[in-house]
Design a protein around this motif. Structure first.
Motif, PDB file in Angstrom:
ATOM      1  N   PHE A 210      42.692  37.156  38.314  1.00  0.00           N
ATOM      2  CA  PHE A 210      42.557  36.129  39.330  1.00  0.00           C
ATOM      3  C   PHE A 210      43.991  35.499  39.664  1.00  0.00           C
ATOM      4  O   PHE A 210      44.832  35.489  39.032  1.00  0.00           O
ATOM      5  CB  PHE A 210      41.641  34.812  39.067  1.00  0.00           C
TER       6      PHE A 210
ATOM      7  N   TRP B 113      30.772  31.140  35.555  1.00  0.00           N
ATOM      8  CA  TRP B 113      32.597  31.072  36.328  1.00  0.00           C
ATOM      9  C   TRP B 113      33.362  30.891  35.282  1.00  0.00           C
ATOM     10  O   TRP B 113      34.319  31.209  35.440  1.00  0.00           O
ATOM     11  CB  TRP B 113      32.256  29.777  37.344  1.00  0.00           C
TER      12      TRP B 113
ATOM     13  N   GLY C  31      40.440  31.805  38.770  1.00  0.00           N
ATOM     14  CA  GLY C  31      39.437  32.051  39.551  1.00  0.00           C
ATOM     15  C   GLY C  31      38.459  30.970  39.811  1.00  0.00           C
ATOM     16  O   GLY C  31      37.463  30.857  40.466  1.00  0.00           O
TER      17      GLY C  31
ATOM     18  N   GLY D 110      35.822  34.097  33.586  1.00  0.00           N
ATOM     19  CA  GLY D 110      37.227  34.017  33.535  1.00  0.00           C
ATOM     20  C   GLY D 110      37.912  34.375  31.594  1.00  0.00           C
ATOM     21  O   GLY D 110      38.818  34.698  31.590  1.00  0.00           O
TER      22      GLY D 110
ATOM     23  N   MET E 212      33.183  40.832  37.600  1.00  0.00           N
ATOM     24  CA  MET E 212      32.675  39.738  37.093  1.00  0.00           C
ATOM     25  C   MET E 212      31.019  40.146  36.766  1.00  0.00           C
ATOM     26  O   MET E 212      30.625  39.547  35.842  1.00  0.00           O
ATOM     27  CB  MET E 212      32.756  38.465  37.853  1.00  0.00           C
TER      28      MET E 212
ATOM     29  N   GLY F  44      36.687  32.842  42.307  1.00  0.00           N
ATOM     30  CA  GLY F  44      35.641  33.718  41.279  1.00  0.00           C
ATOM     31  C   GLY F  44      34.513  33.461  42.181  1.00  0.00           C
ATOM     32  O   GLY F  44      33.826  34.722  42.344  1.00  0.00           O
TER      33      GLY F  44
END
Length: 255
Positions: free
Chosen positions: A153, A141, A158, A145, A223, A165
């Motif tokens: 985001f 996570w 995010g 980013g 992602m 996210g």
């Protein structure tokens, strides 16, 4: 086929040879009102399987479905192992993998509470088996980013447990299990640079932090792509140099 749980002994003996393994470590805990309890396991195991589709000789081990979630236990229904139990479980799995002749292991972690137990277990295996090579993606996570453009985001880059996210990647991987009509979270007021050791109930009353309402499957697909590409790139690079990462200058003098 590269998923150990789905193989027969005949398939393992006569099929492609594996010199590397990947294992997902997840959790079973509250993820707000909208995400399934198994989110951390689903994400990490699905990412692991996608990596294995692109990397020759990579065996997918069974995921660890319950992690160290004591700091989420204020929200039902969170299952948790103690840190000591998770360390023991991870050590036993890693030990078994090495004993079966695979010394290169990648750990795909899906949950923040697992990071410290993974570190301790991996260090113990390295001490017992110096030839073993262990690498981890500790916090996808955060990594996502960093890899994606800064404007991907809408809120908090995010971040967040069951936030923008994590909800986005869930929408990309298992949308049938998500109830977006119940998505709501809280962006906590945390200081920068210094980390507070919180219980999750101190940060939110919804079981989610960040803003899951801003999540989209499109963001999640981005992602997934950058995370899988990054891990595939890493493993291929390490294979290309036989998993050697010490500089020549660091070699100890002989004699």
């Amino acid at each position: 086929m590269s998923i150990l749980q789905k193989m027969t002994g005949h398939q393992y003996r006569t099929g492609p040879k594996f010199d590397k393994a990947i294992i997902a470590v997840g959790s079973c805990e509250n993820h707000g009102y909208h995400l399934p309890f198994g989110t951390d396991t689903f994400v990490s195991s699905m990412l692991a399987e996608r990596v294995a589709e692109q990397v020759e000789g990579l065996l997918v081990l069974p995921p660890v479905n319950v992690g160290m979630s004591q700091h989420y236990a204020h929200f039902p229904f969170s299952l948790t192992l103690s840190p000591e139990t998770l360390i023991a479980v991870l050590k036993d799995i890693l030990e078994s993998t090495v004993r079966n002749g695979i010394e290169k292991i990648f750990i795909m972690n899906g949950h923040d509470g697992n990071i410290a137990p993974i570190e301790i277990a991996a260090r113990a295996i390295k001490l017992a088996h110096p030839r073993a090579k262990i690498a981890t993606l500790d916090a996808w996570w955060v990594t996502a980013g960093k890899l994606l453009p800064k404007d991907t985001f809408a809120v908090w880059n995010g971040l967040g447990h069951a936030g923008e996210g994590e909800t986005s990647i869930g929408l990309a991987l298992f949308p049938e299990l998500i109830q977006m009509e119940h998505a709501k979270g809280v962006v906590p007021n945390l200081p920068e640079n210094i980390e507070i050791k919180w219980n999750f109930a101190e940060l939110t009353n919804t079981g989610a932090t960040g803003d899951p309402s801003k999540a989209t499957a499109g963001k999640g697909q981005k992602m997934v792509r950058v995370l899988v590409d990054e891990v595939v790139r890493f493993i291929r690079e390490m294979d290309g140099r036989n998993w050697q990462y010490a500089s020549p200058e660091s070699a100890l003098p002989q004699g």
